[in-house]
Design a protein around this motif. Structure first.
Motif, PDB file in Angstrom:
ATOM      1  N   PHE A 173      18.436  77.839  58.959  1.00 54.53           N
ATOM      2  CA  PHE A 173      17.104  77.629  58.398  1.00 54.53           C
ATOM      3  C   PHE A 173      17.103  76.726  57.169  1.00 54.53           C
ATOM      4  N   THR A 174      18.080  75.809  57.066  1.00 50.32           N
ATOM      5  CA  THR A 174      18.063  74.799  56.011  1.00 50.32           C
ATOM      6  C   THR A 174      18.360  73.431  56.607  1.00 50.32           C
ATOM      7  N   TYR A 175      17.665  72.428  56.090  1.00 48.02           N
ATOM      8  CA  TYR A 175      17.781  71.051  56.568  1.00 48.02           C
ATOM      9  C   TYR A 175      17.968  70.109  55.393  1.00 48.02           C
ATOM     10  N   THR A 176      18.529  68.944  55.684  1.00 45.68           N
ATOM     11  CA  THR A 176      18.529  67.816  54.754  1.00 45.68           C
ATOM     12  C   THR A 176      17.808  66.686  55.475  1.00 45.68           C
ATOM     13  N   ILE A 177      16.754  66.162  54.848  1.00 50.24           N
ATOM     14  CA  ILE A 177      15.970  65.072  55.427  1.00 50.24           C
ATOM     15  C   ILE A 177      16.147  63.843  54.547  1.00 50.24           C
ATOM     16  N   SER A 178      16.483  62.708  55.175  1.00 43.54           N
ATOM     17  CA  SER A 178      16.752  61.471  54.434  1.00 43.54           C
ATOM     18  C   SER A 178      15.827  60.360  54.902  1.00 43.54           C
ATOM     19  N   THR A 179      15.366  59.571  53.945  1.00 43.79           N
ATOM     20  CA  THR A 179      14.538  58.405  54.231  1.00 43.79           C
ATOM     21  C   THR A 179      14.652  57.450  53.047  1.00 43.79           C
ATOM     22  N   ARG A 195       9.417  52.934  49.062  1.00 42.91           N
ATOM     23  CA  ARG A 195       8.916  51.556  49.152  1.00 42.91           C
ATOM     24  C   ARG A 195       9.895  50.527  48.599  1.00 42.91           C
ATOM     25  N   ARG A 196      10.707  50.949  47.631  1.00 40.10           N
ATOM     26  CA  ARG A 196      11.675  50.034  47.018  1.00 40.10           C
ATOM     27  C   ARG A 196      13.012  50.040  47.748  1.00 40.10           C
ATOM     28  N   ASN A 197      13.030  50.706  48.908  1.00 37.75           N
ATOM     29  CA  ASN A 197      14.233  50.809  49.731  1.00 37.75           C
ATOM     30  C   ASN A 197      15.332  51.637  49.056  1.00 37.75           C
ATOM     31  N   MET A 198      14.930  52.563  48.187  1.00 38.30           N
ATOM     32  CA  MET A 198      15.859  53.487  47.536  1.00 38.30           C
ATOM     33  C   MET A 198      15.925  54.758  48.373  1.00 38.30           C
ATOM     34  N   ALA A 199      17.084  55.367  48.427  1.00 37.50           N
ATOM     35  CA  ALA A 199      17.276  56.579  49.229  1.00 37.50           C
ATOM     36  C   ALA A 199      16.487  57.753  48.654  1.00 37.50           C
ATOM     37  N   LEU A 200      15.839  58.498  49.536  1.00 32.21           N
ATOM     38  CA  LEU A 200      15.178  59.748  49.188  1.00 32.21           C
ATOM     39  C   LEU A 200      15.806  60.831  50.051  1.00 32.21           C
ATOM     40  N   VAL A 201      16.252  61.901  49.412  1.00 27.99           N
ATOM     41  CA  VAL A 201      16.883  62.996  50.134  1.00 27.99           C
ATOM     42  C   VAL A 201      16.154  64.288  49.756  1.00 27.99           C
ATOM     43  N   PHE A 202      15.678  65.005  50.769  1.00 27.50           N
ATOM     44  CA  PHE A 202      14.973  66.260  50.565  1.00 27.50           C
ATOM     45  C   PHE A 202      15.786  67.397  51.163  1.00 27.50           C
ATOM     46  N   LYS A 203      15.864  68.499  50.449  1.00 26.26           N
ATOM     47  CA  LYS A 203      16.446  69.735  50.964  1.00 26.26           C
ATOM     48  C   LYS A 203      15.277  70.615  51.376  1.00 26.26           C
ATOM     49  N   VAL A 204      15.346  71.158  52.591  1.00 21.26           N
ATOM     50  CA  VAL A 204      14.262  71.977  53.122  1.00 21.26           C
ATOM     51  C   VAL A 204      14.828  73.337  53.506  1.00 21.26           C
ATOM     52  N   ALA A 205      14.163  74.391  53.066  1.00 20.30           N
ATOM     53  CA  ALA A 205      14.589  75.751  53.402  1.00 20.30           C
ATOM     54  C   ALA A 205      13.394  76.514  53.963  1.00 20.30           C
ATOM     55  N   GLY A 221       5.461  86.119  54.173  1.00 21.33           N
ATOM     56  CA  GLY A 221       5.225  85.261  55.333  1.00 21.33           C
ATOM     57  C   GLY A 221       6.283  84.175  55.331  1.00 21.33           C
ATOM     58  N   LEU A 222       6.152  83.220  56.213  1.00 23.46           N
ATOM     59  CA  LEU A 222       7.131  82.125  56.281  1.00 23.46           C
ATOM     60  C   LEU A 222       6.710  80.971  55.386  1.00 23.46           C
ATOM     61  N   MET A 223       7.644  80.485  54.583  1.00 26.16           N
ATOM     62  CA  MET A 223       7.371  79.391  53.660  1.00 26.16           C
ATOM     63  C   MET A 223       8.417  78.290  53.857  1.00 26.16           C
ATOM     64  N   LEU A 224       7.957  77.036  53.945  1.00 24.13           N
ATOM     65  CA  LEU A 224       8.855  75.881  53.940  1.00 24.13           C
ATOM     66  C   LEU A 224       8.922  75.369  52.513  1.00 24.13           C
ATOM     67  N   ASP A 225      10.118  75.286  51.971  1.00 20.14           N
ATOM     68  CA  ASP A 225      10.344  74.847  50.597  1.00 20.14           C
ATOM     69  C   ASP A 225      11.049  73.494  50.638  1.00 20.14           C
ATOM     70  N   PHE A 226      10.345  72.438  50.211  1.00 23.42           N
ATOM     71  CA  PHE A 226      10.896  71.078  50.164  1.00 23.42           C
ATOM     72  C   PHE A 226      11.272  70.762  48.728  1.00 23.42           C
ATOM     73  N   ARG A 227      12.507  70.306  48.524  1.00 24.11           N
ATOM     74  CA  ARG A 227      12.960  69.913  47.184  1.00 24.11           C
ATOM     75  C   ARG A 227      13.556  68.520  47.249  1.00 24.11           C
ATOM     76  N   LEU A 228      13.148  67.674  46.330  1.00 19.36           N
ATOM     77  CA  LEU A 228      13.739  66.349  46.215  1.00 19.36           C
ATOM     78  C   LEU A 228      15.121  66.511  45.607  1.00 19.36           C
ATOM     79  N   SER A 229      16.126  66.049  46.325  1.00 17.28           N
ATOM     80  CA  SER A 229      17.508  66.220  45.890  1.00 17.28           C
ATOM     81  C   SER A 229      17.881  65.132  44.892  1.00 17.28           C
ATOM     82  N   LYS A 230      18.768  65.456  43.969  1.00 18.29           N
ATOM     83  CA  LYS A 230      19.273  64.467  43.027  1.00 18.29           C
ATOM     84  C   LYS A 230      20.374  63.631  43.641  1.00 18.29           C
TER      85      LYS A 230
END
Length: 81
Positions: free
Chosen positions: A42-48, A51-61, A67-76
């Motif tokens: 139940f944890t993911y890493t999403i990468s994209t 606009r400046r073509n810089m990497a964005l990495v999100f951790k999702v739990a 109830g069920l909650m999706l927690d998105f965090r911008l990774s350092k």
């Protein structure tokens, strides 16, 4: 400090069972053309890139909190795709 923390996370309550939510998240990543990796059940890493073509990495739990909650965090951690 608190302002920075809030800027880096987003939480959504979702409906459905855990497996359905995981399938929907995977399907959404594929449709949006995002790179994703399932770390645990139940944890993911999403990468994209932004606009400046810089990497964005999100951790999702997927959390079970009132109830069920999706927690998105911008990774350092930044890496090139």
């Amino acid at each position: 400090m608190m302002q920075r923390l809030v800027k880096r996370m987003t939480r959504y309550y979702v409906m459905g069972d855990r497996e359905q939510v995981v399938q929907d998240l995977s399907r959404a990543c594929i449709q949006l053309g995002l790179n994703y990796k399932r770390n645990t059940a139940f944890t993911y890493t999403i990468s994209t890139t932004d606009r400046r073509n810089m990497a964005l990495v999100f951790k999702v739990a997927l959390l079970d909190i009132d109830g069920l909650m999706l927690d998105f965090r911008l990774s350092k951690v930044h890496f090139h795709l």
